[in-house]
Design an enzyme around this catalytic site. Structure first.
Site, PDB file in Angstrom:
ATOM      1  N   ASP A  54     100.122  71.174  99.985  1.00  0.00           N
ATOM      2  CA  ASP A  54     100.874  72.389  99.644  1.00  0.00           C
ATOM      3  C   ASP A  54     102.299  72.270 100.178  1.00  0.00           C
ATOM      4  OD1 ASP A  54      98.701  73.675  98.456  1.00  0.00           O
ATOM      5  OD2 ASP A  54      98.238  74.905 100.203  1.00  0.00           O
ATOM      6  N   ARG A 114     102.385  69.628  91.530  1.00  0.00           N
ATOM      7  CA  ARG A 114     102.082  71.010  91.141  1.00  0.00           C
ATOM      8  C   ARG A 114     103.420  71.746  91.152  1.00  0.00           C
ATOM      9  NH1 ARG A 114      99.353  74.110  95.696  1.00  0.00           N
ATOM     10  NH2 ARG A 114      97.355  73.336  94.942  1.00  0.00           N
TER      11      ARG A 114
HETATM   12  C1  LIG Z   1      97.666  77.411  92.255  1.00  0.00           C
HETATM   13  C2  LIG Z   1      98.875  77.869  93.009  1.00  0.00           C
HETATM   14  C3  LIG Z   1      99.293  77.160  94.099  1.00  0.00           C
HETATM   15  C4  LIG Z   1     100.451  77.532  94.799  1.00  0.00           C
HETATM   16  N1  LIG Z   1     100.902  76.762  95.824  1.00  0.00           N
HETATM   17  C5  LIG Z   1     102.074  77.072  96.417  1.00  0.00           C
HETATM   18  C6  LIG Z   1     102.665  76.212  97.391  1.00  0.00           C
HETATM   19  O1  LIG Z   1     102.129  75.158  97.743  1.00  0.00           O
HETATM   20  N2  LIG Z   1     103.845  76.591  97.939  1.00  0.00           N
HETATM   21  C7  LIG Z   1     104.482  77.757  97.568  1.00  0.00           C
HETATM   22  O2  LIG Z   1     105.573  78.029  98.052  1.00  0.00           O
HETATM   23  N3  LIG Z   1     103.924  78.595  96.667  1.00  0.00           N
HETATM   24  C8  LIG Z   1     102.750  78.285  96.091  1.00  0.00           C
HETATM   25  N4  LIG Z   1     102.229  79.136  95.150  1.00  0.00           N
HETATM   26  C9  LIG Z   1     102.782  80.507  94.991  1.00  0.00           C
HETATM   27  C10 LIG Z   1     103.929  80.556  94.008  1.00  0.00           C
HETATM   28  O3  LIG Z   1     105.047  79.895  94.550  1.00  0.00           O
HETATM   29  C11 LIG Z   1     104.304  82.003  93.663  1.00  0.00           C
HETATM   30  O4  LIG Z   1     104.691  82.678  94.818  1.00  0.00           O
HETATM   31  C12 LIG Z   1     103.200  82.783  92.992  1.00  0.00           C
HETATM   32  O5  LIG Z   1     102.427  81.983  92.127  1.00  0.00           O
HETATM   33  C13 LIG Z   1     103.773  83.942  92.164  1.00  0.00           C
HETATM   34  O6  LIG Z   1     104.594  83.429  91.155  1.00  0.00           O
HETATM   35  P1  LIG Z   1     104.193  83.441  89.595  1.00  0.00           P
HETATM   36  O7  LIG Z   1     104.553  82.108  89.059  1.00  0.00           O
HETATM   37  O8  LIG Z   1     102.786  83.815  89.412  1.00  0.00           O
HETATM   38  O9  LIG Z   1     105.214  84.425  88.929  1.00  0.00           O
HETATM   39  P2  LIG Z   1     105.736  85.889  89.295  1.00  0.00           P
HETATM   40  O10 LIG Z   1     106.981  86.053  88.501  1.00  0.00           O
HETATM   41  O11 LIG Z   1     105.777  86.129  90.759  1.00  0.00           O
HETATM   42  O12 LIG Z   1     104.608  86.791  88.688  1.00  0.00           O
HETATM   43  C14 LIG Z   1     104.351  86.872  87.290  1.00  0.00           C
HETATM   44  C15 LIG Z   1     103.208  87.819  87.055  1.00  0.00           C
HETATM   45  O13 LIG Z   1     102.020  87.251  87.605  1.00  0.00           O
HETATM   46  C16 LIG Z   1     101.209  88.245  88.180  1.00  0.00           C
HETATM   47  N5  LIG Z   1     101.109  87.981  89.631  1.00  0.00           N
HETATM   48  C17 LIG Z   1     101.842  87.114  90.363  1.00  0.00           C
HETATM   49  N6  LIG Z   1     101.458  87.109  91.646  1.00  0.00           N
HETATM   50  C18 LIG Z   1     100.463  88.002  91.731  1.00  0.00           C
HETATM   51  C19 LIG Z   1      99.654  88.464  92.789  1.00  0.00           C
HETATM   52  N7  LIG Z   1      99.783  88.004  94.041  1.00  0.00           N
HETATM   53  N8  LIG Z   1      98.735  89.415  92.505  1.00  0.00           N
HETATM   54  C20 LIG Z   1      98.568  89.890  91.252  1.00  0.00           C
HETATM   55  N9  LIG Z   1      99.319  89.493  90.210  1.00  0.00           N
HETATM   56  C21 LIG Z   1     100.245  88.567  90.441  1.00  0.00           C
HETATM   57  C22 LIG Z   1     101.876  89.557  87.899  1.00  0.00           C
HETATM   58  O14 LIG Z   1     101.378  90.049  86.667  1.00  0.00           O
HETATM   59  C23 LIG Z   1     103.330  89.176  87.749  1.00  0.00           C
HETATM   60  O15 LIG Z   1     104.065  90.078  86.993  1.00  0.00           O
HETATM   61  C24 LIG Z   1     101.123  78.730  94.400  1.00  0.00           C
HETATM   62  C25 LIG Z   1     100.714  79.437  93.291  1.00  0.00           C
HETATM   63  C26 LIG Z   1      99.616  79.033  92.582  1.00  0.00           C
HETATM   64  C27 LIG Z   1      99.222  79.798  91.373  1.00  0.00           C
END
Ligand SMILES: Cc1cc2nc3c(=O)[nH]c(=O)nc-3n(C[C@H](O)[C@H](O)[C@H](O)COP(=O)(O)OP(=O)(O)OC[C@H]3O[C@@H](n4cnc5c(N)ncnc54)[C@H](O)[C@@H]3O)c2cc1C
Length: 304
Positions: free
Chosen positions: A130, A181
């Site tokens: 991560d 990723r």
């Molecule tokens: C499999 C996976 C691994 C990850 N690993 C890392 C990592 O190693 N390092 C790191 O910095 N970040 C990591 N992240 C987190 C990532 O960086 C984002 O903070 C997170 O995924 C929210 O961004 P989004 O792309 O979903 O878009 P956003 O623009 O934040 O959200 C888009 C839409 O998704 C939905 N959504 C998003 N988050 C949530 C939530 N928590 N609860 C409910 N609905 C939600 C909502 O409908 C929102 O409007 C990971 C995310 C995923 C999915």
């Protein structure tokens, strides 16, 4: 503003220790955390696999300051890999370097992670390192490169679309065939190194995602953003990209409807399944991403 508030709260030690120990905290955390033990996480993985969803298991924990703690964290990962092999799970593991002692002794952390990767390679699984805050970006990438050179294909890392440097890092890792990723990024970073506007982060994400899925290196598109998922669908169709040249990745408890829909459409989907007693910082970052979750949690709490 709420994002900053919850990210700030995620590093609050007294509130963390109170929350992690309380029965109420453990109950509320279930929204995003699969359970407290390896057994509970494996049960969730079995259920998700039965729905056609692959899994990445994450034993929660970060910022470890003692060797014994890091060794204990690593032992849990070895247990997970044994369980993956024994139960024939479609699963890999996600590891945080600060949980393996990175802050205290990077060489020690590297040795521990390299062992986990060797174990994963032996059972034909995979370790995703991560990505944490930007103080670790370069060290995480460099460590992934070194471990990949020893165990090619068994390790990959995460790049964050909010960082300016990420476009160059994508090329750097692809040139070595290292699996990436792509996520937007979950930490608080200054405007000197990260795009402050969400629209710029999203635009960078889309550009990089297109580069990744046409690179020939299998990659993870980690987002719940339906507009981006839609752009991906259109791009894949227009460019005749094989639906299995990449996988969508989403978090446990977030957009389960979308995860199932993508599986039904023939896309690969991997669910990131965190578990363990040290759930607090992870949980707070999830609230920071979507403060509406607080209202959702409160409603469910009082309903039960
Ligand atoms: C499999 C996976 C691994 C990850 N690993 C890392 C990592 O190693 N390092 C790191 O910095 N970040 C990591 N992240 C987190 C990532 O960086 C984002 O903070 C997170 O995924 C929210 O961004 P989004 O792309 O979903 O878009 P956003 O623009 O934040 O959200 C888009 C839409 O998704 C939905 N959504 C998003 N988050 C949530 C939530 N928590 N609860 C409910 N609905 C939600 C909502 O409908 C929102 O409007 C990971 C995310 C995923 C999915």
């Amino acid at each position: 503003m709420l994002r900053s508030f919850f990210i700030g709260l995620s590093t609050n030690k007294p509130f963390r220790s109170f929350s992690e120990r309380s029965a109420v905290g453990q109950r509320v955390s279930r929204r995003f955390v699969a359970g407290m033990s390896v057994g509970e996480a494996v049960d969730v993985a079995v259920k998700l696999n039965a729905e056609g969803i692959d899994v990445s298991l994450d034993s929660l924990g970060e910022s470890v300051t003692e060797r014994a703690q890091a060794e204990h964290s690593a032992a849990i990962y070895h247990q997970l890999l044994d369980a993956i092999a024994e139960r024939g799970l479609q699963a890999n593991v996600s590891v945080k370097l600060t949980q393996m002692g990175m802050e205290m002794d990077p060489a020690f952390a590297e040795a521990i992670v390299a062992n986990i990767v060797e174990h994963a390679a032996y059972i034909k699984s995979f370790v995703r390192i991560d990505m944490e805050g930007s103080e670790y970006t370069e060290a995480t990438i460099a460590m992934t490169e070194r471990i990949h050179a020893r165990s090619p294909g068994a390790v990959g890392t995460v790049l964050q679309a909010y960082l300016h440097r990420t476009a160059a890092d994508v090329e750097r890792l692809l040139a070595q065939g290292i699996r990436i990723r792509l996520c937007k990024g979950a930490y608080k970073e200054p405007a000197t190194i990260a795009f402050p506007e969400k629209s710029a982060v999203d635009a960078n994400y889309v550009t990089l995602m297109k580069r990744l899925v046409t690179s020939g290196v299998f990659c993870g598109i980690a987002t719940h953003d339906e507009a981006i998922v839609e752009q991906m669908r259109a791009f894949v169709t227009a460019q005749k990209v094989d639906k299995r040249a990449f996988e969508f990745q989403m978090l446990y408890g977030v957009r389960r409807d979308l995860q199932r829909k993508l599986v039904a459409e023939g896309y690969g989907v991997r669910c990131y399944v965190p578990f363990g007693t040290e759930w607090y910082p992870y949980f707070m970052r999830r609230l920071a991403e979507r403060p509406a979750n607080v209202i959702f949690l409160a409603k469910n709490f009082f309903r039960n």
